[in-house]
Motif scaffolding. Structure first.
Motif, PDB file in Angstrom:
ATOM      1  N   GLY A   9       0.831  -1.195   0.000  1.00 52.10           N
ATOM      2  CA  GLY A   9       0.000   0.000   0.000  1.00 52.10           C
ATOM      3  C   GLY A   9       0.863   1.241   0.000  1.00 52.10           C
ATOM      4  O   GLY A   9       2.098   1.159  -0.058  1.00 52.10           O
ATOM      5  N   PRO A  10       0.237   2.410   0.101  1.00 47.57           N
ATOM      6  CA  PRO A  10       0.973   3.672   0.029  1.00 47.57           C
ATOM      7  C   PRO A  10       2.095   3.802   1.071  1.00 47.57           C
ATOM      8  O   PRO A  10       3.119   4.412   0.797  1.00 47.57           O
ATOM      9  CB  PRO A  10      -0.099   4.740   0.262  1.00 47.57           C
ATOM     10  CG  PRO A  10      -1.381   4.075  -0.092  1.00 47.57           C
ATOM     11  CD  PRO A  10      -1.212   2.630   0.218  1.00 47.57           C
ATOM     12  N   ASP A  11       1.914   3.203   2.229  1.00 49.27           N
ATOM     13  CA  ASP A  11       2.928   3.320   3.285  1.00 49.27           C
ATOM     14  C   ASP A  11       4.047   2.297   3.159  1.00 49.27           C
ATOM     15  O   ASP A  11       5.008   2.356   3.925  1.00 49.27           O
ATOM     16  CB  ASP A  11       2.271   3.180   4.665  1.00 49.27           C
ATOM     17  CG  ASP A  11       1.306   4.317   4.956  1.00 49.27           C
ATOM     18  OD1 ASP A  11       1.486   5.407   4.382  1.00 49.27           O
ATOM     19  OD2 ASP A  11       0.377   4.108   5.756  1.00 49.27           O
ATOM     20  N   LEU A  13       5.452   1.305  -0.085  1.00 48.98           N
ATOM     21  CA  LEU A  13       5.909   1.263  -1.480  1.00 48.98           C
ATOM     22  C   LEU A  13       7.370   0.847  -1.596  1.00 48.98           C
ATOM     23  O   LEU A  13       7.727   0.041  -2.458  1.00 48.98           O
ATOM     24  CB  LEU A  13       5.705   2.618  -2.158  1.00 48.98           C
ATOM     25  CG  LEU A  13       4.256   3.005  -2.466  1.00 48.98           C
ATOM     26  CD1 LEU A  13       4.190   4.396  -3.085  1.00 48.98           C
ATOM     27  CD2 LEU A  13       3.599   1.984  -3.376  1.00 48.98           C
ATOM     28  N   ASP A 133      -0.328   1.999 -12.793  1.00 47.50           N
ATOM     29  CA  ASP A 133       0.561   3.115 -13.125  1.00 47.50           C
ATOM     30  C   ASP A 133       1.437   2.814 -14.341  1.00 47.50           C
ATOM     31  O   ASP A 133       2.317   3.589 -14.691  1.00 47.50           O
ATOM     32  CB  ASP A 133       1.403   3.542 -11.922  1.00 47.50           C
ATOM     33  CG  ASP A 133       2.292   2.444 -11.374  1.00 47.50           C
ATOM     34  OD1 ASP A 133       2.332   1.339 -11.944  1.00 47.50           O
ATOM     35  OD2 ASP A 133       2.956   2.701 -10.352  1.00 47.50           O
TER      36      ASP A 133
END
Length: 166
Positions: A9-11, A13, A133
């Motif tokens: 997740g974002p935390d 990466l 992405d």
């Protein structure tokens, strides 16, 4: 060394990227022809998809300034770099429009081709899919050229090759 486990997740990466880096990949340079001239990009997101019909894929990052021209290209060539071609791979990672480091040659579809690679796959764009992405570009292989040699490998942020096995 201790084992770690996490939910990507974002935390996390960096940890996710590091885990992906445990998988060694070959290094490729993909080329195409645009209205502005030849274009190249260094990529390690390359794999075979199908033997019959012969299909392969590679994945350009959406944030790359070279993304859109590759997605729009009708033809491209994927070059599997030889172990001694790190300089060329790094050159095209930095600058995709400067072909001054290589002789100017092209395939039957007008796509620039690089010298002395261990394999080249001349492709027609077959499909483009959303890949988060990245975009997933699938190519129909029109011609394959290969020669003996060791490939350039990328793993855990470093470049190298294979050790000889006895």
């Amino acid at each position: 060394m201790s084992e770690t486990s996490f939910i990507p997740g974002p935390d996390s990466l960096r940890a996710y990227r590091d885990a992906l880096g445990c998988f060694g990949t070959g290094v490729t340079v993909v080329t195409t022809r645009t209205d502005r001239g030849p274009l190249a990009i260094t990529a390690n997101s390359f794999t075979s998809v199908s033997m019959d019909p012969p299909l392969l894929l590679w994945c350009p990052a959406r944030q790359s300034k070279r993304h859109d021209p590759f997605v729009a290209a009708s033809h491209f060539a994927i070059h599997v770099m030889a172990e001694d071609q790190l300089d060329m791979a790094m050159h095209f990672a930095r600058n995709g429009e400067d072909f001054s480091c290589v002789p100017q040659h092209q395939n039957d579809n007008g796509v620039p081709v690089l010298p002395n690679v261990i394999a080249r796959f001349d492709c027609r764009r077959h499909a483009c899919h959303d890949g988060g992405d990245h975009s997933i570009l699938v190519g129909a292989v029109l011609r394959t050229t290969s020669r003996p040699g060791k490939g350039l490998i990328f793993k855990r942020g470093q470049y190298g090759g294979f050790l000889e096995q006895s």
